[in-house]
Scaffold this motif. Structure first.
Motif, PDB file in Angstrom:
ATOM      1  N   MET A   1     -11.035   3.254  12.260  1.00 54.36           N
ATOM      2  CA  MET A   1     -10.868   4.170  11.125  1.00 54.36           C
ATOM      3  C   MET A   1      -9.911   3.577  10.092  1.00 54.36           C
ATOM      4  O   MET A   1     -10.149   3.631   8.877  1.00 54.36           O
ATOM      5  CB  MET A   1     -10.338   5.516  11.642  1.00 54.36           C
ATOM      6  CG  MET A   1     -10.383   6.628  10.628  1.00 54.36           C
ATOM      7  SD  MET A   1     -12.067   7.053  10.173  1.00 54.36           S
ATOM      8  CE  MET A   1     -11.772   8.165   8.823  1.00 54.36           C
ATOM      9  N   GLY A   2      -8.820   2.985  10.587  1.00 53.77           N
ATOM     10  CA  GLY A   2      -7.894   2.347   9.647  1.00 53.77           C
ATOM     11  C   GLY A   2      -8.520   1.174   8.934  1.00 53.77           C
ATOM     12  O   GLY A   2      -8.263   0.946   7.738  1.00 53.77           O
ATOM     13  N   ASP A   5     -10.723   2.602   6.193  1.00 58.73           N
ATOM     14  CA  ASP A   5      -9.880   3.118   5.104  1.00 58.73           C
ATOM     15  C   ASP A   5      -9.362   1.983   4.226  1.00 58.73           C
ATOM     16  O   ASP A   5      -9.359   2.083   2.990  1.00 58.73           O
ATOM     17  CB  ASP A   5      -8.697   3.901   5.685  1.00 58.73           C
ATOM     18  CG  ASP A   5      -9.125   5.253   6.236  1.00 58.73           C
ATOM     19  OD1 ASP A   5     -10.252   5.681   5.921  1.00 58.73           O
ATOM     20  OD2 ASP A   5      -8.340   5.869   6.975  1.00 58.73           O
ATOM     21  N   ASN A   6      -8.921   0.900   4.850  1.00 62.58           N
ATOM     22  CA  ASN A   6      -8.392  -0.222   4.081  1.00 62.58           C
ATOM     23  C   ASN A   6      -9.486  -0.900   3.248  1.00 62.58           C
ATOM     24  O   ASN A   6      -9.238  -1.312   2.104  1.00 62.58           O
ATOM     25  CB  ASN A   6      -7.743  -1.244   5.015  1.00 62.58           C
ATOM     26  CG  ASN A   6      -6.428  -0.746   5.583  1.00 62.58           C
ATOM     27  OD1 ASN A   6      -5.719   0.021   4.933  1.00 62.58           O
ATOM     28  ND2 ASN A   6      -6.100  -1.163   6.793  1.00 62.58           N
ATOM     29  N   ILE A   8     -12.186   0.526   2.026  1.00 62.35           N
ATOM     30  CA  ILE A   8     -12.529   1.407   0.894  1.00 62.35           C
ATOM     31  C   ILE A   8     -11.409   1.423  -0.138  1.00 62.35           C
ATOM     32  O   ILE A   8     -11.641   1.291  -1.340  1.00 62.35           O
ATOM     33  CB  ILE A   8     -12.831   2.831   1.397  1.00 62.35           C
ATOM     34  CG1 ILE A   8     -14.093   2.819   2.268  1.00 62.35           C
ATOM     35  CG2 ILE A   8     -13.003   3.794   0.223  1.00 62.35           C
ATOM     36  CD1 ILE A   8     -14.391   4.158   2.905  1.00 62.35           C
ATOM     37  N   GLY A   9     -10.163   1.595   0.357  1.00 60.86           N
ATOM     38  CA  GLY A   9      -9.049   1.759  -0.573  1.00 60.86           C
ATOM     39  C   GLY A   9      -8.667   0.499  -1.308  1.00 60.86           C
ATOM     40  O   GLY A   9      -8.287   0.546  -2.484  1.00 60.86           O
ATOM     41  N   GLY A  60      -7.441   4.562  -3.740  1.00 58.72           N
ATOM     42  CA  GLY A  60      -7.021   4.074  -2.426  1.00 58.72           C
ATOM     43  C   GLY A  60      -5.933   4.926  -1.817  1.00 58.72           C
ATOM     44  O   GLY A  60      -5.969   5.237  -0.620  1.00 58.72           O
ATOM     45  N   ARG A  61      -4.972   5.347  -2.647  1.00 62.56           N
ATOM     46  CA  ARG A  61      -3.907   6.204  -2.120  1.00 62.56           C
ATOM     47  C   ARG A  61      -4.446   7.551  -1.672  1.00 62.56           C
ATOM     48  O   ARG A  61      -3.984   8.126  -0.683  1.00 62.56           O
ATOM     49  CB  ARG A  61      -2.821   6.382  -3.181  1.00 62.56           C
ATOM     50  CG  ARG A  61      -1.918   5.161  -3.343  1.00 62.56           C
ATOM     51  CD  ARG A  61      -0.646   5.507  -4.094  1.00 62.56           C
ATOM     52  NE  ARG A  61      -0.930   5.860  -5.481  1.00 62.56           N
ATOM     53  CZ  ARG A  61      -0.941   4.999  -6.484  1.00 62.56           C
ATOM     54  NH1 ARG A  61      -0.708   3.714  -6.248  1.00 62.56           N
ATOM     55  NH2 ARG A  61      -1.190   5.392  -7.720  1.00 62.56           N
ATOM     56  N   VAL A  63      -7.471   8.091  -0.500  1.00 65.62           N
ATOM     57  CA  VAL A  63      -8.186   7.863   0.756  1.00 65.62           C
ATOM     58  C   VAL A  63      -7.200   7.744   1.922  1.00 65.62           C
ATOM     59  O   VAL A  63      -7.413   8.303   3.004  1.00 65.62           O
ATOM     60  CB  VAL A  63      -9.059   6.597   0.647  1.00 65.62           C
ATOM     61  CG1 VAL A  63      -9.650   6.240   2.005  1.00 65.62           C
ATOM     62  CG2 VAL A  63     -10.169   6.804  -0.371  1.00 65.62           C
ATOM     63  N   LEU A  64      -6.096   7.014   1.701  1.00 68.31           N
ATOM     64  CA  LEU A  64      -5.116   6.811   2.766  1.00 68.31           C
ATOM     65  C   LEU A  64      -4.210   8.013   2.971  1.00 68.31           C
ATOM     66  O   LEU A  64      -3.491   8.083   3.972  1.00 68.31           O
ATOM     67  CB  LEU A  64      -4.260   5.577   2.457  1.00 68.31           C
ATOM     68  CG  LEU A  64      -5.020   4.245   2.343  1.00 68.31           C
ATOM     69  CD1 LEU A  64      -4.058   3.116   2.011  1.00 68.31           C
ATOM     70  CD2 LEU A  64      -5.771   3.936   3.625  1.00 68.31           C
ATOM     71  N   GLY A  66      -5.017  10.993   3.675  1.00 75.06           N
ATOM     72  CA  GLY A  66      -5.432  11.783   4.832  1.00 75.06           C
ATOM     73  C   GLY A  66      -4.744  11.333   6.104  1.00 75.06           C
ATOM     74  O   GLY A  66      -4.305  12.159   6.916  1.00 75.06           O
ATOM     75  N   ARG A  67      -4.621  10.005   6.275  1.00 76.07           N
ATOM     76  CA  ARG A  67      -3.950   9.480   7.468  1.00 76.07           C
ATOM     77  C   ARG A  67      -2.470   9.835   7.454  1.00 76.07           C
ATOM     78  O   ARG A  67      -1.898  10.184   8.500  1.00 76.07           O
ATOM     79  CB  ARG A  67      -4.155   7.973   7.515  1.00 76.07           C
ATOM     80  CG  ARG A  67      -3.614   7.324   8.768  1.00 76.07           C
ATOM     81  CD  ARG A  67      -4.121   5.902   8.920  1.00 76.07           C
ATOM     82  NE  ARG A  67      -3.914   5.105   7.724  1.00 76.07           N
ATOM     83  CZ  ARG A  67      -4.354   3.869   7.572  1.00 76.07           C
ATOM     84  NH1 ARG A  67      -5.059   3.313   8.529  1.00 76.07           N
ATOM     85  NH2 ARG A  67      -4.113   3.198   6.465  1.00 76.07           N
TER      86      ARG A  67
END
Length: 346
Positions: A1-2, A5-6, A8-9, A60-61, A63-64, A66-67
Motif C-alpha cells: 500500500m505504501g 501511495d508513493n 501515485i503521489g 501527493g500530500r 494521497v499520503l 490518509g496514511r
C-alpha cells in the motif's frame, strides 16, 4: 500500500501534470503560441511547469494524508486507553482489558486478593517481606507468599527463568505495583535506586548524566562539587571521558556518543553519587569487564550500598551473601551463599 501511495503521489501526478502542460508546446499549430516569441514560449512553459509541479506535490500530500490520519487515529486511541487506565488506577481499580477462557477459571482465586490490602511499613536499613503474594495488577499470581529479610550490608543475588517474577518483585519494592496482602517493610523510595541494563541518558551536559535526576542546584545543596564528580567518574574508570567530551559542561547526544559499557558505568557513577541504602542492579554490568565490575561492587560495599543483583555472571556470586531463586512455578528459595552453592537459573 505504501509503495502504491508513493508511486501515485511522487510520479504519476507529476507525469500527468507535465503531459497536460506539454500539449501546447508539442503542437506547433496550437493557437496559444501562434504569435508568441521564443522567450515568451519558454516563460509560459516555466510558469506552467512550476504550477503543475506544485499541484502534483499537493495531490501527493492528499494521497499520503490518509496514511498519516490512520497513524494519528492509532495514537489517539492508545493515549485515550492509557488515560482511562490511569484513571482506574487512581480509583484503585485493576482489571484486565482482555480475558481469555483460562483466565475465567482463576476468577474465584483472584477475588480473594485485593490491591492495596497489604501493609507497607517504612523503616531504614531493612527490606522484609512477610507473607507478601507476588501478584501483577492484572491478577496473575507469580508467588503465593514471599518471605525473606535483608538487612543493610547483605547483598542478594536474584535469579530464575524469564517470567518468574524478578521484575515484579522490584516493581512492588518501588511502589509501582500495589500490595495484595502481607506486610512489606522497606526504606523510603528515595533510598532505593534502580539501574536497568540500558540506562537512560538525559538531554544535557555530562554533569547532568552523573547527577540525574538531580539538577545542578540539588547537587550544590548536597555539597557535591565538580571535583567530587570527577573523582566518582574515576572510580568507574571514566575519567578520560571528561577530557574527551570537553569537560563536565559539554552538551552531547550521550545516548549515541557513549558506548554500551560507558553508559553502564555512567549509571554506576549515578549510584555512587546518590548513595542510597539499597540498589537494584538489573543486568547493569553486562557490557563491563569483570575487573571493573568487581571494583564497582567492592566500592558499593565500602560506601554502604546494599545490592539486589539480577545477573547470570558466575563472577558476581562472591560479592553477595544470599541468593533468591524463583522457579517460575510459584516457588522460591532464599538461602545464604556458601562455597558449595549451586547456581540456579543459568
Amino acid at each position: 500500500m505504501g509503495f502504491v501511495d508513493n508511486i501515485i503521489g511522487k510520479y504519476i501526478a507529476t507525469v500527468v501534470g507535465y503531459l497536460v502542460v506539454s500539449r501546447p508546446f508539442l503542437n506547433l499549430s496550437h493557437p496559444r503560441h501562434l504569435t508568441s516569441s521564443h522567450g515568451e514560449v519558454m516563460e509560459d512553459y516555466y510558469q506552467s511547469g512550476r504550477m503543475l509541479v506544485k499541484m502534483a506535490e499537493a495531490i501527493g500530500r492528499v494521497v499520503l494524508a490518509g496514511r498519516e490520519l490512520t497513524r494519528l487515529a492509532g495514537f489517539t486511541s492508545r493515549i485515550t486507553e492509557l488515560m482511562n487506565v490511569l484513571d482506574d488506577l487512581n480509583r484503585g481499580r485493576y482489571e484486565r482489558s482482555m480475558v481469555s477462557a483460562s483466565d475465567k477459571d482463576k476468577t474465584a482465586e483472584r477475588n480473594k486478593l485485593r490491591p492495596g490490602s497489604g501493609t507497607l511499613i517504612m523503616q531504614d536499613h531493612i527490606i522484609k517481606f512477610e507473607h507478601v503474594p507476588l501478584v501483577t495488577p492484572n491478577g496473575d499470581i507469580l508467588v503465593e507468599e514471599l518471605n525473606f529479610e535483608v538487612k543493610s550490608g547483605k547483598n542478594v543475588l536474584v535469579c530464575g527463568p524469564n517470567g518468574c517474577g524478578k521484575s515484579s518483585l522490584f516493581r512492588i519494592l518501588g511502589e509501582l505495583w500495589p500490595l495484595f496482602g502481607g506486610r512489606l517493610t522497606k526504606p523510603a523510595a528515595r533510598e532505593l535506586f534502580y539501574i536497568p541494563q540500558r540506562p537512560y541518558m538525559t538531554l544535557g551536559t555530562l554533569r547532568d548524566q552523573v547527577i540525574y535526576p538531580d539538577s545542578q542546584e540539588d547537587m550544590l545543596t548536597r555539597g557535591v562539587t565538580d571535583s567530587d564528580l570527577k573523582a566518582t567518574l574515576e572510580k568507574v574508570q571514566l575519567s578520560y571521558i571528561v577530557e574527551r567530551e570537553g569537560g563536565l559542561d559539554a552538551v552531547q547526544d550521550f545516548m549515541d556518543v557513549l558506548s554500551g559499557g560507558e553508559k553502564q558505568r555512567i549509571a554506576m557513577a549515578r549510584l555512587f553519587y546518590h548513595r542510597p541504602q539499597f540498589a537494584i542492579l538489573d543486568e547493569c554490568t553486562s557490557a563491563v569487564s569483570v575487573d571493573v565490575e568487581g571494583f564497582m561492587y567492592e566500592h558499593c560495599r565500602q560506601v554502604g550500598i546494599t545490592l539486589f543483583t539480577v545477573s547470570h555472571r558466575k563472577s558476581l556470586w562472591k560479592h553477595h551473601e544470599y541468593y533468591l531463586h524463583m522457579d517460575g512455578r510459584g516457588g522460591f528459595e532464599f538461602l545464604p551463599i556458601t562455597s558449595d552453592t549451586v547456581e540456579f537459573g543459568s
